[in-house]
Design a protein around this motif. Structure first.
Motif, PDB file in Angstrom:
ATOM      1  N   GLU A 269       0.794  -1.339  -0.178  1.00 47.52           N
ATOM      2  CA  GLU A 269      -0.009  -0.012   0.069  1.00 47.52           C
ATOM      3  C   GLU A 269       0.805   1.345   0.162  1.00 47.52           C
ATOM      4  OE1 GLU A 269      -3.696   1.925   2.472  1.00 47.52           O
ATOM      5  OE2 GLU A 269      -2.581   0.259   3.313  1.00 47.52           O
ATOM      6  N   ASN A 270       0.419   2.146  -0.886  1.00 48.65           N
ATOM      7  CA  ASN A 270       1.116   3.401  -0.630  1.00 48.65           C
ATOM      8  C   ASN A 270       1.079   4.342   0.727  1.00 48.65           C
ATOM      9  OD1 ASN A 270       1.574   6.399  -1.193  1.00 48.65           O
ATOM     10  ND2 ASN A 270       1.764   6.170  -3.278  1.00 48.65           N
ATOM     11  N   PRO A 271       1.916   4.491   1.270  1.00 48.23           N
ATOM     12  CA  PRO A 271       2.066   4.951   2.476  1.00 48.23           C
ATOM     13  C   PRO A 271       1.479   6.415   2.734  1.00 48.23           C
ATOM     14  CG  PRO A 271       4.446   4.842   1.591  1.00 48.23           C
ATOM     15  CD  PRO A 271       3.676   4.161   0.965  1.00 48.23           C
ATOM     16  N   LEU A 272       1.709   7.117   1.718  1.00 45.82           N
ATOM     17  CA  LEU A 272       1.045   8.480   1.714  1.00 45.82           C
ATOM     18  C   LEU A 272      -0.542   8.321   1.587  1.00 45.82           C
ATOM     19  CD1 LEU A 272       1.113  11.508   1.449  1.00 45.82           C
ATOM     20  CD2 LEU A 272       1.299  11.368  -0.977  1.00 45.82           C
ATOM     21  N   HIS A 273      -1.075   7.458   0.930  1.00 48.72           N
ATOM     22  CA  HIS A 273      -2.612   7.564   0.647  1.00 48.72           C
ATOM     23  C   HIS A 273      -2.985   6.927   1.975  1.00 48.72           C
ATOM     24  CE1 HIS A 273      -2.014   6.665  -3.674  1.00 48.72           C
ATOM     25  NE2 HIS A 273      -1.893   7.800  -3.522  1.00 48.72           N
ATOM     26  N   ALA A 274      -2.260   5.941   2.767  1.00 48.50           N
ATOM     27  CA  ALA A 274      -2.549   5.392   4.182  1.00 48.50           C
ATOM     28  C   ALA A 274      -2.597   6.444   4.953  1.00 48.50           C
ATOM     29  CB  ALA A 274      -1.653   4.097   4.527  1.00 48.50           C
ATOM     30  N   ALA A 275      -1.692   7.446   5.036  1.00 43.55           N
ATOM     31  CA  ALA A 275      -1.641   8.727   5.950  1.00 43.55           C
ATOM     32  C   ALA A 275      -2.660   9.501   5.824  1.00 43.55           C
ATOM     33  CB  ALA A 275      -0.222   9.225   5.774  1.00 43.55           C
ATOM     34  N   GLN A 276      -3.218   9.693   4.445  1.00 44.61           N
ATOM     35  CA  GLN A 276      -4.164  10.624   4.225  1.00 44.61           C
ATOM     36  C   GLN A 276      -5.542   9.989   4.764  1.00 44.61           C
ATOM     37  OE1 GLN A 276      -3.458  10.872   0.150  1.00 44.61           O
ATOM     38  NE2 GLN A 276      -2.385  12.958   0.093  1.00 44.61           N
TER      39      GLN A 276
END
Length: 209
Positions: free
Chosen positions: A88-95
């Motif tokens: 999973e893209n970590p930026l997308h998860a953080a958002q």
């Protein structure tokens, strides 16, 4: 850089998984030491996590207070969550986590720090993001359950958090690392603009951009 962590993997001659939980598991490895002997190492296998230090226009950090049963404490933390999907893209998860836990969105994202939470007993890797230009998110609030249903939200000046960390009053690892890293970045040459971009490579948890 004068010093730098480097990847290395010692030979594993036997491995087993004596426990599997909903999100994590426990693995037992027989590892060959430099002198040729073998030892047993038990550790938690973890999918990885992201955390968000969200900074508003008044240099206040968005924090939340949540009960953590393993340590029997109600801790002040920054929004964080698991990487639920492999790769999973970590930026997308953080958002997603910032939206779900605080109903907030951000315009500017940077990587603040990458850490291994407890490398002696767990393989968890955490990417801590800095989010700026924050505002209320559109749409309905995310339905909270269990411990999250009792969360308290606040915005606290960065200097107050740093003082709390140094006084031993704040203990959550992501908050501690994030607050101290941000304080250091603000004082460093280049300031926050010198931080890594939000899509910087993360060898500990490779992902697709």
């Amino acid at each position: 850089m004068g010093i730098q962590d480097t990847p290395e993997e010692w030979q594993v001659v036997e491995t087993s998984t004596p426990f599997r939980g909903k999100k994590t598991s426990v693995r037992t490895d027989r590892v060959v030491m430099p002198d040729g002997s073998t030892v047993t190492r038990d550790y938690q296998v973890h999918p990885g996590s992201v955390a968000v230090l969200a900074l508003d226009e008044r240099d206040r950090v968005l924090v939340l207070r949540q009960y953590r049963h393993p340590v029997r404490h109600r801790l002040w933390e920054i929004p964080a969550g698991l990487l639920d999907v492999p790769g999973e893209n970590p930026l997308h998860a953080a958002q997603r986590e910032l939206y779900e836990e605080a109903h907030v969105k951000a315009e500017d994202w940077r990587v603040l720090s990458d850490v291994f939470s407890t490398p002696g007993g767990c393989d968890e890797a955490i990417r801590i993001f800095l989010a700026r230009g924050i505002s209320e998110a559109a749409g309905d609030r995310f339905a909270a359950f269990e411990e999250e249903a009792d969360m308290e939200l606040a915005r606290v000046p960065l200097d107050e958090l740093v003082s709390g960390v140094l006084a031993g009053d704040l203990h959550n690892s992501c908050l501690v690392v994030g607050a101290l890293a941000l304080k250091s970045a603000l004082a460093a040459e280049g300031g926050l603009d010198a931080l890594r971009p939000a899509d910087a490579p993360w060898p500990a948890r490779p992902y697709e951009a």
